[in-house]
Each structure stands twice: as structure tokens, then as C-alpha cells.
Design a protein around this motif. Structure first.
Motif, mmCIF file in Angstrom:
data_model
loop_
_atom_site.group_PDB
_atom_site.id
_atom_site.type_symbol
_atom_site.label_atom_id
_atom_site.label_comp_id
_atom_site.label_asym_id
_atom_site.label_seq_id
_atom_site.Cartn_x
_atom_site.Cartn_y
_atom_site.Cartn_z
ATOM 1 N N VAL A 74 0.839 -1.200 0.000
ATOM 2 C CA VAL A 74 0.000 0.000 0.000
ATOM 3 C C VAL A 74 0.872 1.247 0.000
ATOM 4 O O VAL A 74 2.084 1.181 0.216
ATOM 5 C CB VAL A 74 -0.938 0.027 1.226
ATOM 6 N N GLN A 78 -3.744 5.825 0.276
ATOM 7 C CA GLN A 78 -4.533 4.799 -0.405
ATOM 8 C C GLN A 78 -5.707 4.359 0.462
ATOM 9 O O GLN A 78 -5.575 4.173 1.669
ATOM 10 C CB GLN A 78 -3.646 3.596 -0.735
ATOM 11 N N VAL A 80 -8.258 1.549 1.584
ATOM 12 C CA VAL A 80 -8.258 0.086 1.621
ATOM 13 C C VAL A 80 -9.550 -0.413 2.247
ATOM 14 O O VAL A 80 -10.167 0.261 3.086
ATOM 15 C CB VAL A 80 -7.053 -0.458 2.421
ATOM 16 N N LYS A 82 -11.664 -3.389 4.461
ATOM 17 C CA LYS A 82 -11.371 -4.263 5.585
ATOM 18 C C LYS A 82 -10.936 -5.631 5.061
ATOM 19 O O LYS A 82 -11.582 -6.216 4.205
ATOM 20 C CB LYS A 82 -12.605 -4.414 6.472
ATOM 21 N N ALA A 84 -8.088 -6.122 3.438
ATOM 22 C CA ALA A 84 -7.165 -5.973 2.304
ATOM 23 C C ALA A 84 -5.735 -6.227 2.752
ATOM 24 O O ALA A 84 -5.344 -5.878 3.878
ATOM 25 C CB ALA A 84 -7.290 -4.577 1.707
ATOM 26 N N ILE A 86 -1.917 -5.654 3.238
ATOM 27 C CA ILE A 86 -1.136 -4.426 3.416
ATOM 28 C C ILE A 86 0.347 -4.678 3.184
ATOM 29 O O ILE A 86 1.029 -3.908 2.507
ATOM 30 C CB ILE A 86 -1.351 -3.873 4.836
ATOM 31 N N LYS A 201 -3.172 -7.761 7.193
ATOM 32 C CA LYS A 201 -4.422 -7.309 6.578
ATOM 33 C C LYS A 201 -5.036 -6.163 7.376
ATOM 34 O O LYS A 201 -4.824 -6.044 8.580
ATOM 35 C CB LYS A 201 -5.405 -8.479 6.482
ATOM 36 N N ALA A 202 -5.792 -5.333 6.680
ATOM 37 C CA ALA A 202 -6.413 -4.157 7.300
ATOM 38 C C ALA A 202 -7.552 -4.589 8.223
ATOM 39 O O ALA A 202 -8.485 -5.257 7.773
ATOM 40 C CB ALA A 202 -6.935 -3.205 6.238
ATOM 41 N N ALA A 205 -11.830 -0.657 7.361
ATOM 42 C CA ALA A 205 -11.779 0.049 6.082
ATOM 43 C C ALA A 205 -11.382 1.492 6.362
ATOM 44 O O ALA A 205 -11.831 2.100 7.335
ATOM 45 C CB ALA A 205 -13.136 -0.001 5.389
ATOM 46 N N THR A 207 -8.315 4.899 5.191
ATOM 47 C CA THR A 207 -7.236 5.461 4.382
ATOM 48 C C THR A 207 -5.914 5.264 5.106
ATOM 49 O O THR A 207 -5.811 5.491 6.316
ATOM 50 C CB THR A 207 -7.467 6.961 4.139
ATOM 51 N N ILE A 208 -4.891 4.847 4.384
ATOM 52 C CA ILE A 208 -3.556 4.693 4.952
ATOM 53 C C ILE A 208 -2.996 6.086 5.216
ATOM 54 O O ILE A 208 -2.787 6.871 4.295
ATOM 55 C CB ILE A 208 -2.625 3.923 4.013
ATOM 56 N N ILE A 260 -4.153 3.528 9.953
ATOM 57 C CA ILE A 260 -5.333 3.615 9.103
ATOM 58 C C ILE A 260 -6.386 4.465 9.802
ATOM 59 O O ILE A 260 -6.622 4.291 11.000
ATOM 60 C CB ILE A 260 -5.919 2.212 8.801
#
Length: 455
Positions: A74, A78, A80, A82, A84, A86, A201-202, A205, A207-208, A260
Motif C-alpha cells: 500500500v 490509499q 483500503v 477491511k 485488504a 497491506i 491485513k487491514a 476500512a 485510508t492509509i 489507518i
């Protein structure tokens, strides 16, 4: 000549002083207070504070499995979903642990099988011995025994224990073998989870907002409890040891591999002094303005008030959280926000400017404009500029504003909290064309042509 000139200068100064200070006295004596009409409408009361825009949900996930980072998937900014992916770490060590755990599981399963067979044999021997003991037989001649008795005694002697003890020992061995098998199953599950967790993983949900690791660095191995910001709840993971399954660990902001934030749902966190904090409660409506966008007003709802106070320099305050109904596209976390909570509202009621009311203890009075003196009134909702009148006045009554006298100038401005002139060309406090703090043609709220609100 020099003396004559000095005398002329002194006379000029004295004349100017006389005109300035004494000529205005008769006019000043004629000062009057502005009046206002008792009107009908809505009165609202509220308390205000300032705070910052914050995300309603944040997370700082960290690898639950230790390893060297091989890929970061990532970028900052970006968005992302939930779950996703990373980043990834080298899975070789975790995969090796899986193979070892698989072999241990096989060995444990074999031990259970062997222990079960031993128990079966012991139970068979005990049953044979019991049957032999219960079988009626003639009294044997010396040296004679039945075949069953001989077999049971021979087996007991070969094991060095009675059939009952042999069965008890076999049962204990089977229980230990089953416990070892269960532990081996858990270890294999944990090892397989560690392999899965080599991909971070995120947990939410969003933004980074920051990446705190890089390819080649060693990450993970922590099992600290998680935090997802102001109102969210973080994922909590356990390490890869001890036979328990591993999950992605979410640490305090800035300590995870990435940060995040959910930028779609922003909130305002502001502190209120204790005197105002007792007036607010959840679900109350509020308005919010951003310093970055002074012309826009946002609507919000009071979500929560902290039950515990914060004391700074002896001042006690309570933190309150407000959820915005709609987030402007230009809004950014960390921006300064001013929030006002509507604590009371009276609709279609009589009201007067707050500056027309004199309060002494629990008694409230106003001064009538018709020269009939003061009148006691009962008040209701007290707003910042206007106060509700529940009794003592009628709609259309004329009352005086009591915050300072206003000069007779139409373009002049009164002293202190005065509102409007009443005609003429007054100065401060009356006469001339003066303007403290500013003239104009505005009108609030009484007669005359002067005036912006003076302070």
C-alpha cells in the motif's frame, strides 16, 4: 513679539478646551437610553467550545508473526477495504514450524492408538481373571489348576501387577496420550495461523495515513492489545507461541506497521468546563464551524460525554464527542473546529434583548420606555443575545436598554454597550459627528439612524 505670540497660543488652547468640554455639557445632559420593542419569536440557549476534527475509527495493525518484511502493498493516502492485504513478511520460518507441528501431531496420534490397544488388552485380561475367579471348580488336587486360572495368573505375574492396576494404568496412559494429541492439534493450528499472518491485513476500512515499516526491516512478534481510536475497538491478537491461534495485532496509533483512519466518518472532540458540561447530554443537536472554512456551518450530534474529567491548571473540563452529519470534501483530521450545543429552545415566545434585563439575586426587572419606571418580569430560556419573557410584559411594549446612555446624534455612537442614537449629530457620549466605536446607518434594536453595536 515672542510674548504676544505665546499669549495668543495660550488663549487659543483655552478657547478650544472650553468649546470642547463645556459646550457639550447641555447636550450631554439630554442623553437618553435607546428603546426596544418586546417581540415574539424563538429563543435558543447553548454552550460553545473548540476542538479538533478526528476520525471516528483508527487502527495501527502490526504483524502477529515475526519476520523480515518482503513486500509493502500500500501507499500513504490509499483507501483500503477491511481485510485488504497491506504487507508481507518471509513465510519460510512459519512454514517450517508447520511441518514440525504436523510430524508432532502424527506422533501424538500414534501414541493414542498404542495406548488404546494397551487398555484393551488390560481390560481383556481383567475380564478373564474375573471370569476365572467366578467359575465354580472342584477342589483341585495339589498342583492342579484350571487352564483359565493359569493364564490369568501368568499374565498378572508377567506384568508384575494385578489386572485392576493394569487397567487403571492403561487408562491413565490413554488420557495422557489424548491430551498430548490435543496439544499437538493446537500447535499445528497456531503454526498454520502464523503462516496466514505473514500477510498483514487491514482490520478496518479506511485510508492509509502512515507507513511505519519498510522492506527488509524486521516486524511483528508483538501481542499487545489493539486500539482503533476514539470510539472504535481494535483487534487483539495473541502471539504464535503457547498453542493459541494468531491474529493481526492492532497497536496504539503510530506503533503499528501502518496507521489507518476512516476519513469518511469524522467527529469533533472538544472539552467543556464543568459549568457547561452539566448542561449537555447525548443526542443534543450542535453546529460546527471550521477555522479553515469560516463561511460554512455543519450540523452534528453529541455522541458522548466523558464520565471522567481532565484537570489543567486547576480548571476541570469534560471531553465531548460530536459526530458530523456530513463531512465536507475539504475537511482534514486535526483541523480546528468550533462547536455550539443547543441546550434549550423556546418557540413562539415573547423575548427581549438580554441587555435590557437587570438581575438582582432571583429578581429580574426591566425599565419601561413610557416613564413608568421598572417592572419585574419572569424569564425562561436565556440565550446569548435574547431572553424569553414568561410574564410581566406584553408583545409590543417598549422598554429601555440599560447598558449605557446613547447620545442625541443620529450618526453618532453611544458609550459602552449602547445601541443607537436618537437624532441630532451627537458625539461620545453625545454631540458632534463622532463615532465610537463606529457609526453607520444600521439599526439595533431601537429608534434613530445611528449604529452598529458598541462595546
Amino acid at each position: 513679539m515672542l510674548n504676544v505670540a505665546l499669549v495668543a497660543i495660550v488663549l487659543a488652547i483655552a478657547t478650544a478646551a472650553y468649546l470642547l468640554f463645556f459646550r457639550g455639557e447641555p447636550e450631554a445632559a439630554g442623553t437618553t437610553r435607546p428603546t426596544v420593542t418586546v417581540a415574539r419569536g424563538d429563543v435558543t440557549a447553548g454552550v460553545s467550545s473548540s476542538g479538533t476534527l478526528q476520525s471516528s475509527q483508527t487502527a495501527s495493525p502490526q504483524f502477529a508473526t515475526s519476520g523480515t518484511v518482503t513486500a509493502v502493498l500500500v501507499k500513504v493516502g490509499q483507501v483500503v477495504a477491511k481485510g485488504a492485504a497491506i504487507a508481507r513478511i518471509d513465510p519460510a520460518s512459519a512454514e517450517r514450524e508447520v511441518r514440525i507441528a504436523e510430524q508432532n501431531q502424527i506422533a501424538a496420534a500414534n501414541s493414542v492408538t498404542a495406548a488404546q490397544e494397551t487398555l484393551d488388552d488390560a481390560e481383556d485380561a481383567k475380564q478373564a481373571a474375573d471370569e476365572a475367579a467366578a467359575e465354580p471348580t472342584p477342589t483341585p488336587t495339589p498342583g492342579e489348576q484350571t487352564q483359565t486360572q493359569t493364564q490369568a495368573q501368568a499374565q498378572s505375574q508377567s506384568q508384575g501387577q494385578s489386572p485392576e492396576v493394569a487397567v487403571s494404568n492403561a487408562e491413565a496412559s490413554l488420557a495422557r496420550a489424548k491430551a498430548d494429541k490435543e496439544q499437538a492439534d493446537q500447535n499445528l493450528e497456531a503454526a498454520q495461523s502464523d503462516v496466514t499472518n505473514t500477510t498483514l491485513k487491514a482490520p478496518i476500512a479506511g485510508t492509509i495515513t502512515a507507513i511505519n515499516g519498510s522492506v527488509g526491516s524486521v516486524a511483528g512478534g508483538s501481542s499487545g492489545s489493539g486500539s482503533t481510536g476514539a470510539t472504535g475497538t481494535g483487534a487483539t491478537g495473541q502471539g504464535s507461541t503457547g498453542g493459541s491461534s494468531s491474529t493481526t495485532t492492532s497497536s496504539a496509533a503510530g506503533t503499528g506497521f501502518v496507521d489507518i483512519s476512516d476519513l469518511k466518518t469524522l467527529q469533533v472532540v472538544a472539552s467543556f468546563p464543568e459549568a457547561d458540561a452539566v448542561k449537555i447530554k447525548t443526542k443534543q443537536a450542535a453546529t460546527v464551524t471550521l477555522n479553515a472554512e469560516p463561511g460554512s456551518t455543519l450540523t452534528a450530534t453529541l455522541t458522548s460525554v466523558s464520565p471522567t474529567p481532565t484537570t489543567t491548571n486547576g480548571v476541570v473540563s469534560y471531553s465531548a464527542t460530536f459526530t458530523l452529519a456530513k463531512v465536507p470534501a475539504s475537511a482534514r483530521i486535526g483541523q480546528t473546529a468550533n462547536v455550539t450545543v443547543q441546550t434549550a429552545k423556546a418557540t413562539n415566545v415573547l423575548y427581549v434583548p438580554t441587555t435590557s434585563i437587570v438581575t438582582s439575586g432571583t429578581t429580574h426587572t426591566v425599565t419601561m420606555a413610557n416613564g413608568s419606571g421598572s417592572r419585574e418580569v419572569q424569564i425562561g430560556v436565556q440565550g446569548g443575545s435574547f431572553t424569553q419573557i414568561t410574564s410581566g410584559l406584553d408583545e409590543g411594549d417598549q422598554i429601555e436598554l440599560i447598558q449605557g446612555a446613547i447620545g442625541t446624534g443620529g450618526t453618532g455612537q453611544g458609550a459602552g454597550q449602547g445601541r443607537t442614537g436618537a437624532g441630532g449629530t451627537g458625539q461620545f457620549p453625545g454631540g458632534g459627528t463622532g463615532q465610537f466605536p463606529g457609526g453607520g446607518t444600521g439599526q439595533f434594536p431601537g429608534a434613530g439612524t445611528g449604529a452598529n453595536r458598541g462595546r
